[in-house]
Design an enzyme around this catalytic site. Structure first.
Site, PDB file in Angstrom:
ATOM      1  CE1 TYR A  79       2.989  83.152  40.217  1.00  0.00           C
ATOM      2  CE2 TYR A  79       0.942  82.025  39.674  1.00  0.00           C
ATOM      3  CZ  TYR A  79       2.254  82.341  39.381  1.00  0.00           C
ATOM      4  OH  TYR A  79       2.832  81.837  38.245  1.00  0.00           O
ATOM      5  CG  HIS A 119       8.920  77.370  39.892  1.00  0.00           C
ATOM      6  ND1 HIS A 119       7.789  77.595  39.150  1.00  0.00           N
ATOM      7  CD2 HIS A 119       9.537  76.306  39.310  1.00  0.00           C
ATOM      8  CE1 HIS A 119       7.723  76.729  38.152  1.00  0.00           C
ATOM      9  NE2 HIS A 119       8.769  75.928  38.237  1.00  0.00           N
ATOM     10  CG  ASP A 178       9.033  72.888  36.877  1.00  0.00           C
ATOM     11  OD1 ASP A 178       9.857  73.669  37.392  1.00  0.00           O
ATOM     12  OD2 ASP A 178       7.844  73.187  36.706  1.00  0.00           O
ATOM     13  CE  LYS A 194       6.268  82.707  44.017  1.00  0.00           C
ATOM     14  NZ  LYS A 194       6.579  81.462  43.321  1.00  0.00           N
TER      15      LYS A 194
END
Length: 180
Positions: free
Chosen positions: A130, A61, A167, A70
């Site tokens: 995250y 992503h 996905d 991140k």
């Protein structure tokens, strides 16, 4: 904090100092001043926490606008973590970095802005945290095909992964929107 090189010079594997005894352990997972000293001078605006079962693959992503750096870590279980450089102007465009992150090692990964990111759960379950440098914006989210042969990612899979519909519809690198 110890910095461990990955296959990409900008994706960093970070090993914090862990202080443990019979009672348990303590670690500092984030300190802005210490991270700035490592070259990660990021302002985090959102924290996310996911729990996934074995063979769940989330990713790859990225957000084409409002891109997110991140800082990722696993607090339960183990994952195979992947970052892909999607900055067309980068000398490392299309290059991947892979690493295993687990609750046992307490290691974290820094994934800079301009990278796609994803992970595969290796343990029965994994909890993944995250911190992001920008807010989630679903209208700008894109998915890079996890199995794109051009990326040649050696996912440690037994069989097919469990994927979201998003996905499953991901695009190969040649068809993806990328960063300038």
């Amino acid at each position: 904090m110890q910095v461990i090189a990955t296959q990409h010079p900008e994706v960093l594997l970070l090993r914090p100092r862990v202080f443990g005894d019979a009672r348990g352990f303590f670690l500092e997972s984030y300190n802005r001043k210490a991270f700035a000293g490592l070259g990660i001078d990021a302002e985090f605006v959102q924290d996310n926490h996911s729990r996934s079962a074995k063979n769940v693959l989330r990713g790859l992503h990225y957000q084409i606008r409002q891109p997110q750096g991140k800082l990722v870590r696993v607090v339960a279980g183990e994952v195979f973590d992947v970052a892909v450089d999607l900055r067309r102007s980068s000398p490392h465009f299309g290059r991947i970095a892979t690493m295993r992150l687990s609750a046992d090692t307490h290691e974290m990964a820094w994934i800079p802005v301009g990278f796609a990111h994803g992970f595969l759960v290796l343990s029965e379950h994994a909890e993944f945290l995250y911190k992001t440098t920008d807010y989630y914006a679903p209208e700008f989210e894109r998915s890079l095909l996890w199995s794109d042969p051009a990326l040649n990612i050696a996912w440690p899979l037994d069989g097919e992964p469990l994927l979201s519909a998003k996905d499953q519809a991901a695009l190969p690198l040649t068809e993806c929107e990328v960063f300038v």
